[in-house]
Write an enzyme that holds these catalytic residues in place. Structure first.
Site, PDB file in Angstrom:
ATOM      1  N   THR A  30       0.811  -1.223   0.000  1.00 14.92           N
ATOM      2  CA  THR A  30       0.000   0.000   0.000  1.00 14.92           C
ATOM      3  C   THR A  30       0.843   1.271   0.000  1.00 14.92           C
ATOM      4  OG1 THR A  30      -0.094   0.088   2.427  1.00 14.92           O
ATOM      5  CG2 THR A  30      -1.821  -1.166   1.296  1.00 14.92           C
ATOM      6  N   CYS A  34       2.043   2.440   9.441  1.00 15.30           N
ATOM      7  CA  CYS A  34       1.019   2.468  10.480  1.00 15.30           C
ATOM      8  C   CYS A  34       1.637   2.279  11.862  1.00 15.30           C
ATOM      9  CB  CYS A  34      -0.005   1.342  10.267  1.00 15.30           C
ATOM     10  SG  CYS A  34      -0.914   1.405   8.719  1.00 15.30           S
ATOM     11  N   CYS A  38      -2.997  -0.251  14.619  1.00 17.77           N
ATOM     12  CA  CYS A  38      -3.929   0.165  13.568  1.00 17.77           C
ATOM     13  C   CYS A  38      -5.039  -0.875  13.397  1.00 17.77           C
ATOM     14  CB  CYS A  38      -3.184   0.353  12.249  1.00 17.77           C
ATOM     15  SG  CYS A  38      -4.208   1.117  10.960  1.00 17.77           S
ATOM     16  N   ARG A  41      -7.070  -4.322   8.418  1.00 19.77           N
ATOM     17  CA  ARG A  41      -6.731  -5.741   8.327  1.00 19.77           C
ATOM     18  C   ARG A  41      -5.217  -5.919   8.350  1.00 19.77           C
ATOM     19  NH1 ARG A  41      -8.733  -9.013   3.177  1.00 19.77           N
ATOM     20  NH2 ARG A  41      -7.062  -7.764   2.232  1.00 19.77           N
ATOM     21  N   ARG A  63       4.026   6.647   3.336  1.00 17.38           N
ATOM     22  CA  ARG A  63       3.177   7.762   3.760  1.00 17.38           C
ATOM     23  C   ARG A  63       2.422   7.369   5.029  1.00 17.38           C
ATOM     24  NH1 ARG A  63       1.623   6.725  -1.319  1.00 17.38           N
ATOM     25  NH2 ARG A  63      -0.501   6.269  -0.662  1.00 17.38           N
ATOM     26  N   CYS A  65      -0.489   6.600   7.682  1.00 15.00           N
ATOM     27  CA  CYS A  65      -1.856   6.100   7.606  1.00 15.00           C
ATOM     28  C   CYS A  65      -2.835   7.176   8.072  1.00 15.00           C
ATOM     29  CB  CYS A  65      -1.985   4.848   8.471  1.00 15.00           C
ATOM     30  SG  CYS A  65      -3.649   4.161   8.561  1.00 15.00           S
ATOM     31  N   CYS A  68      -4.940   5.231  11.514  1.00 12.61           N
ATOM     32  CA  CYS A  68      -4.355   5.135  12.857  1.00 12.61           C
ATOM     33  C   CYS A  68      -3.567   6.388  13.226  1.00 12.61           C
ATOM     34  CB  CYS A  68      -3.478   3.899  12.971  1.00 12.61           C
ATOM     35  SG  CYS A  68      -1.942   3.949  11.999  1.00 12.61           S
ATOM     36  N   ASP A 441      13.406  12.573  51.993  1.00  9.67           N
ATOM     37  CA  ASP A 441      12.011  12.983  52.131  1.00  9.67           C
ATOM     38  C   ASP A 441      11.395  12.320  53.364  1.00  9.67           C
ATOM     39  OD1 ASP A 441       9.586  14.189  50.378  1.00  9.67           O
ATOM     40  OD2 ASP A 441       8.938  12.356  51.384  1.00  9.67           O
TER      41      ASP A 441
END
Length: 485
Positions: A30, A34, A38, A41, A63, A65, A68, A441
């Site tokens: 693609t 991601c 995400c 699928r 690039r 997503c 997500c 402390d």
């Protein structure tokens, strides 16, 4: 950072949120990268490659997503020491490195040469500091385009681009679409009179405990804290000596989305990078609760996902620590409120009674001991606070996230009126150092049933390198038992 492909793919199959932000997956079929959580699928393993940062994925040609949204992934928590300097530099870059010339300043801040910074940065994140900075600007712009209705010029300026033309060019080159096209795909749905941004974390997140911690220390007129909301007045300057821009921020919890929602007025948009980084530090959003809780099982069984409350600004924690020396929280809050009223900046039109900011280092460095004593400080503490403010304002001491801890602690303790307790509190909340532990402390001593700080410190070694989280758990136990802090 070495990433094992088999382990990354197993985390991807389970959508394990503990790995959110720890790596990114590029999908060759693609051209998209991601987060491991995400909801699309799961791609075939042969189509996946894994990257330690969003910048590395983009440099490989992927690039982000649109579903997500990698810009919402939580940041890296401190896990090991080998990449500490690189992560410190990344923190500074997130707040405003906008050109290659800024690399020298970042290198000086973390105490290395520019060449060494490039080397360790590429080893940790897989890209150069400048490439990382460019990706962070683009991701910030993408988030603003999606979540807000800010005009394009305001988005470009807030993300650190010198011009809208360069903004549009980089967007088309890197993402394959224009900013206007991204906004039309579903972004820009926010109100034009407010900016609202989501900041993710790795669950679990002990929201009620961190809110209770902040509420007990809230300064009247500066902060307002309720069970579901943290609000405060803020001020930012573009350069030393400039007139500050004042405003307010509000943070709410979105448990179903494993995120916090930050809201602020548009006039603060030029400083949104610093604000986002500050809110992440304040609420410790980069923590790895899976690792920390596994190391502190006796505490995690009571309250899993407890964070160390940080600060928008390291000097603010130093101010609070000095004022709070050897007095209770109620008295310290009263003194801080007077300091804000007399030396802080005015905030007009802020909601919920937020009218003043806490004073910054240059303002207190220029004040007189008499003016500070008039706010309720003792003479010695007034002199010590001025010395601290002068050291920070002049740059001799840098109270920034992941600053070199040992040298910073030494510089702090060389100042009048600052001992180990104060320095450790500053390291814990101001520098974000998870192994800091204020052994002197009195509450910690009481909780552990030990009188000597040396014995407390020896006992706490079992919790290293997360002693700071153990300290917050012990303070929490004291509150639950009704002990006065």
């Amino acid at each position: 950072m070495f990433l094992d492909a088999d382990n990354c793919y197993r985390a991807l199959l389970t959508r394990d949120r503990r790995f959110d932000g720890w790596f990114y997956v590029g999908v060759s079929s693609t051209g998209i990268y991601c987060r491991p959580v995400c909801a699309v699928r799961t791609p075939l393993k042969r189509n996946c490659s894994f990257y330690p940062s969003a910048a590395a994925a983009e440099q490989a040609g992927y690039r982000p997503c649109l579903r997500c949204r990698p810009e919402l992934a939580p940041g890296h928590g401190v896990l090991d020491l080998s990449g500490q300097l690189a992560r410190a530099a990344a923190e500074l870059i997130d707040q405003g490195l906008t050109d290659p010339a800024g690399l020298s300043a970042v290198a000086r801040r973390v105490g290395v040469t520019p060449r060494h910074l490039r080397r360790i940065f590429e080893a940790e994140f897989g890209v150069s500091p400048v490439a990382y900075a460019q990706t962070q600007r683009l991701l910030l712009a993408k988030g603003l385009l999606t979540d807000t209705a800010l005009p394009m010029t305001a988005v470009a300026g807030a993300a650190g681009f010198g011009s809208v033309r360069r903004f549009n060019h980089l967007f088309r080159t890197r993402y394959g679409l224009t900013p206007q096209q991204l906004r039309r795909t579903g972004g820009g749905g926010g109100r034009d009179d407010l900016i609202s941004v989501s900041l993710a974390y790795r669950p679990p997140y002990a929201w009620s405990q961190i809110i209770d911690f902040l509420a007990r220390r809230a300064v009247d007129g500066v902060e307002r804290v309720t069970a579901d909301r943290y609000s405060r007045a803020v001020a930012f300057t573009s350069e030393p000596g400039a007139t500050p821009v004042t405003g307010w921020i509000t943070v709410t919890h979105e448990p179903e989305r494993h995120s916090l929602r930050l809201t602020l007025p548009p006039r603060l948009s030029p400083h949104i990078g610093r604000i986002l980084a500050g809110v992440r530090r304040l609420f410790d959003l980069g923590a790895r609760p899976d690792l920390i809780d596994a190391h502190l099982p006796e505490f995690a069984a009571e309250v899993p996902g407890l964070r160390v409350p940080g600060a928008l600004d390291g000097f603010e924690i130093a101010l609070r620590a000095v004022v709070g020396q050897q007095i209770g929280l109620t008295q310290a809050r009263s003194i801080l409120a007077r300091l804000a009223q007399r030396h802080g900046a005015s905030v007009p039109d802020a909601p919920e009674g937020l009218c003043r900011t806490l004073p910054d280092a240059p303002t207190l460095a220029a004040s007189t001991p008499e003016a500070l004593r008039a706010c309720g400080l003792t003479g010695a503490r007034a002199l010590g606070l001025r010395a601290l403010a002068d050291a920070v304002a002049s740059g001799r001491v840098a109270l920034q996230p992941l600053a070199p801890v040992e040298s910073t602690l030494a510089a702090l303790q060389a100042l009048p009126g600052i001992g180990d307790w104060t320095a450790q509190v500053i390291a814990l909340r101001g520098l974000g150092w998870p192994n800091a532990f204020p052994a002197g402390d009195r509450v910690l001593c009481k909780q552990l049933g030990l009188a000597r700080p040396a014995d407390v410190l020896a006992h706490a070694e079992r919790w290293a390198p997360w002693r700071g989280y153990a300290a917050v758990h012990l303070w929490r136990r004291a509150i639950e038992k009704g002990d006065e802090l």
